[in-house]
Design an enzyme around this catalytic site. Structure first.
Site, mmCIF file in Angstrom:
data_model
loop_
_atom_site.group_PDB
_atom_site.id
_atom_site.type_symbol
_atom_site.label_atom_id
_atom_site.label_comp_id
_atom_site.label_asym_id
_atom_site.label_seq_id
_atom_site.Cartn_x
_atom_site.Cartn_y
_atom_site.Cartn_z
ATOM 1 N N ARG A 175 -3.816 -12.967 4.960
ATOM 2 C CA ARG A 175 -4.062 -11.613 5.458
ATOM 3 C C ARG A 175 -5.111 -11.708 6.551
ATOM 4 O O ARG A 175 -6.264 -12.001 6.269
ATOM 5 C CB ARG A 175 -4.518 -10.736 4.285
ATOM 6 C CG ARG A 175 -5.315 -9.525 4.678
ATOM 7 C CD ARG A 175 -5.444 -8.496 3.586
ATOM 8 N NE ARG A 175 -6.091 -8.949 2.361
ATOM 9 C CZ ARG A 175 -7.389 -9.160 2.192
ATOM 10 N NH1 ARG A 175 -8.227 -9.010 3.189
ATOM 11 N NH2 ARG A 175 -7.867 -9.541 1.024
ATOM 12 N N HIS A 220 -8.404 -6.038 3.305
ATOM 13 C CA HIS A 220 -7.528 -5.640 2.192
ATOM 14 C C HIS A 220 -6.988 -4.235 2.427
ATOM 15 O O HIS A 220 -5.794 -3.992 2.415
ATOM 16 C CB HIS A 220 -8.303 -5.704 0.877
ATOM 17 C CG HIS A 220 -7.663 -4.953 -0.244
ATOM 18 N ND1 HIS A 220 -6.484 -5.368 -0.819
ATOM 19 C CD2 HIS A 220 -8.007 -3.804 -0.879
ATOM 20 C CE1 HIS A 220 -6.141 -4.491 -1.773
ATOM 21 N NE2 HIS A 220 -7.044 -3.547 -1.817
ATOM 22 N N TYR A 230 -16.788 -11.888 2.400
ATOM 23 C CA TYR A 230 -16.283 -12.932 1.513
ATOM 24 C C TYR A 230 -15.517 -14.059 2.218
ATOM 25 O O TYR A 230 -15.019 -14.949 1.564
ATOM 26 C CB TYR A 230 -15.432 -12.320 0.391
ATOM 27 C CG TYR A 230 -14.295 -11.432 0.854
ATOM 28 C CD1 TYR A 230 -13.063 -11.982 1.213
ATOM 29 C CD2 TYR A 230 -14.442 -10.055 0.940
ATOM 30 C CE1 TYR A 230 -12.015 -11.184 1.644
ATOM 31 C CE2 TYR A 230 -13.401 -9.239 1.374
ATOM 32 C CZ TYR A 230 -12.189 -9.804 1.721
ATOM 33 O OH TYR A 230 -11.153 -9.012 2.144
#
Lengths: 325, 361
Positions: free
Chosen positions: B258, B262, B271
């Protein structure tokens, strides 16, 4: 007409409807070869084959989740959750999806499916075999919750549930599965979902209950009538959608109200019933509407369970209290 | 069977086209007409434009929460292209490319992300379920759909999607297990995009691949380069044909990434490192497909630019329509709970209407 108990009636009704409608499939744990741990589906696999009545893997979310997929794809699944206490892994599917699919898809998909589950205590069972958690599901928009109390009602309500275009949770009073027999007509008939039944007319007090406690209620009423108290008895038959009119009209006549159930007291069906009475018949009340219910406790194991279960003596005592108010 | 030759337990991953657009496994190359290749490429481009624009609209405060797809276009288009019109598509929530391929209109897709249930009322001929927000719960629906197709002796196949995080869920296990036990015609595509919001893939499971979970269900499983549309297509095609022949379900892990957040509420810099994203950007599925098509002289940089421009205009116009769409009618929020409104619903709607009328006076 044949004399049948509730369990025989479930079996007879499933059989008759499977014969009539080949989009019906019946499955769950032990449902196929064995015919269910209570034998509600006995003989169906033999008669209709493993395609239509089968054992599933031991997985409640899978049972209900696959039923949702089947219902979308043109079938009418009737699934069994072995005990309502085991339904919790399937709650993600029941509340998260079954109740919502029609609304989510703005009517493109709807779910003609029935989830059967024996509920309630008084059978001296292990933990998680005695729960009465109907209120949890009645709280959820998009679900219907039905509980029969007699063999006759079982057939009519189960047929109505199977033919209903929306998901129905059909909770079966397992304590009285084999308690008594009744004449059940061979022919096809339905009992409307969402309508309560006035079991007996009376003028002093309205007593409302459902399912496995109806025999206790009827016994209590006999006792009370001997003492000159005229009781109107209502069997809800459907928990959700609830039949407000029958309740309100009855209380307008009697002025007194007692709800009876074995489920825990707080946030329960009786709480909803008392709200209905207060909103719809407040000015007719002669006494505060009240209830006799299970305690707000985990269902005790058999050595302590009798304190939690409602017997007719407790109903008699509560009704007398209300009449004397 | 191809799937048997790429056992995830032996650390094998199916890959046909490298990041430069070169075909490294000529024998495995699917026989797709030029027209089909261009159709798929254009749909990937459209997906990218729809996605990029949605993010922009959201940043401008014009769109609600949106789950971007950038980077996963090949995993989606390659798999859904292996299905037929009569087949079922069961999405998770990040399958924009597959939805467009299935024929859902862009207007409807935007309407959904704009906060209107009408966006999930797909036309009658489109066999697709709405977005399933509770992770992996859709795998059970997919198993049930496929079981019903089998019961009805129809040859429709169900193709379902789930993420890497979804494979940790009990519902994934239950659905896979049901499908396997009952030989349901189901193909499950795991879009392994490396993160479930912030949680990396290795925290989800101890197994080296997600594809090898198939072993526990007694069904074939294969890991493919999810950014290589040909690898995804070939595996999906074989799985779909297998299912259609009545040989049961297949699990396909499409290894992808990705490139965006998100959802629009997420900040991926918390992260993951920029270097990691840059590395994956080099493996961009659209870029490599474009290089392949240009090498084959089926496409050009100029055509690409023109096409993107046209899509941008289409997307802008469509979104304007969505922005000007009517509010959800009050009746509609009551009308779809049941086939017939319950007495309580009738009364609640009536009471609320009276309140609104009283307020207007």
């Amino acid at each position: 007409m044949a004399l049948m108990n509730i369990l025989n009636t479930i079996n007879h009704t499933l059989d008759q409807e499977m014969e009539r409608d080949d989009t019906i499939v019946v499955y769950g744990e032990d449902v196929g070869h064995e015919g269910g741990v209570f034998r509600a589906t006995v003989g169906l696999q033999k008669k209709y084959g493993k395609e239509r009545c089968f054992d599933s893997p031991l997985a409640e979310a899978g049972i209900v989740g696959t039923a949702i997929g089947m219902a979308i794809n043109g079938l009418k699944p009737i699934v069994e959750i072995q005990f309502s206490g085991f339904i919790l892994p399937a709650v993600n599917q029941i509340i998260g999806h079954a109740a919502r699919m029609r609304n989510r898809s703005r009517g493109k998909y709807h779910l003609p499916m029935v989830i059967r589950a024996p509920y309630g205590g008084g059978i001296r069972a292990l933990e998680h075999h005695s729960e009465s958690i109907e209120a949890m599901f009645a709280h959820i928009p998009g679900l219907k919750v039905v509980i029969p109390s007699t063999p006759y009602d079982t057939k009519g309500l189960l047929l109505a549930a199977i033919r209903d275009p929306d998901p129905v949770l059909f909770l079966e009073p397992k304590r009285i599965y084999r308690a008594f027999k009744q004449e059940v007509p061979e022919e096809d008939y339905t009992i409307p979902i969402g309508k309560a039944k006035i079991v007996k007319e009376g003028k002093d007090v309205t007593v409302v209950s459902y399912g496995a406690l109806m025999p206790q209620v009827n016994e209590a009423v006999k006792e009370l009538e001997k003492e000159g108290i005229s009781v109107e008895v209502i069997d809800l038959r459907t928990i959700s959608p609830i039949d407000k009119d029958t309740i309100i009209n009855s209380v307008k006549k009697t002025g007194r109200f007692v709800a009876v159930h074995e489920a825990v007291k707080s946030f329960s069906v009786s709480a909803e019933l008392i709200s209905i009475v207060n909103e719809g018949a407040f000015l007719y009340l002669e006494a505060p509407p009240t209830r006799i219910t299970g305690f707000d406790i985990t269902v005790p194991l058999p050595r302590g369970e009798h304190h939690h279960m409602i017997d007719s003596a407790r109903i008699v005592a509560k009704v007398k209290e209300v009449v004397k108010f | 069977m191809l799937i048997d030759k790429f056992s995830p337990l032996e650390g094998k991953m199916l890959s046909i086209m490298d990041p430069e657009g070169n075909i490294i496994e000529k024998d495995l190359m699917p026989q797709l007409e030029d027209e089909k290749l261009l159709e798929l490429y254009k749909m990937m481009l459209l997906t990218k434009v729809v996605d990029t624009k949605a993010l922009q609209y959201q940043r401008q405060g014009r769109m609600l929460t949106y789950a971007p797809n950038r980077g996963q276009e090949a995993a989606q288009l390659g798999s859904i292209a292996a299905t037929e019109e009569r087949d079922w598509l069961v999405p998770a929530f990040r399958e924009l490319g597959a939805w467009l391929y299935k024929g859902v209109s862009l207007e409807q897709i935007y309407l959904y992300w704009y906060g209107n249930e009408e966006g999930s009322k797909f036309p009658e001929n489109i066999n697709m379920l709405p977005v399933a927000v509770p992770i992996a719960s859709q795998i059970n629906h997919a198993a049930g759909l496929a079981m019903a197709s089998r019961y009805k002796k129809e040859d429709a196949v169900t193709m379902a999607y789930v993420g890497d995080g979804g494979t940790s869920h009990g519902e994934f296990h239950e659905g896979m297990n049901f499908a396997a036990v009952f030989d349901a015609p189901l193909v499950v595509i795991i879009q392994n995009n490396q993160y479930a919001i912030s949680v990396p893939r290795h925290v989800q499971t101890r197994t080296k691949t997600l594809a090898e979970k198939a072993v526990a269900y007694g069904i074939p499983g294969i890991q493919v380069d999810g950014n290589d549309i040909f690898a995804v297509y070939v595996a999906a095609k074989e799985a779909v044909e297998r299912a259609r022949r009545g040989e049961g379900p297949t699990l396909i892990e499409a290894v992808t990434y990705r490139l965006g957040p998100h959802t629009t509420s997420d900040d991926p810099t918390i992260y993951r490192e920029d270097e990691e994203v840059e590395e994956w950007a080099k493996k961009d599925p659209i870029l490599r497909f474009k290089k392949f098509l240009i090498n084959k002289e089926l496409w050009s940089v100029e055509q690409d630019e023109k096409e993107i421009e046209a899509y941008e205009e289409l997307v802008n116009n469509t979104f304007k329509k969505v922005e000007n769409s009517k509010e959800v009618p009050l009746e509609d929020i009551f009308a779809y709970q049941y086939e017939t409104m319950t007495p309580n619903l009738v009364q609640q709607l009536e009471d609320y209407r009276q309140y609104l009328e009283g307020r207007e006076k």
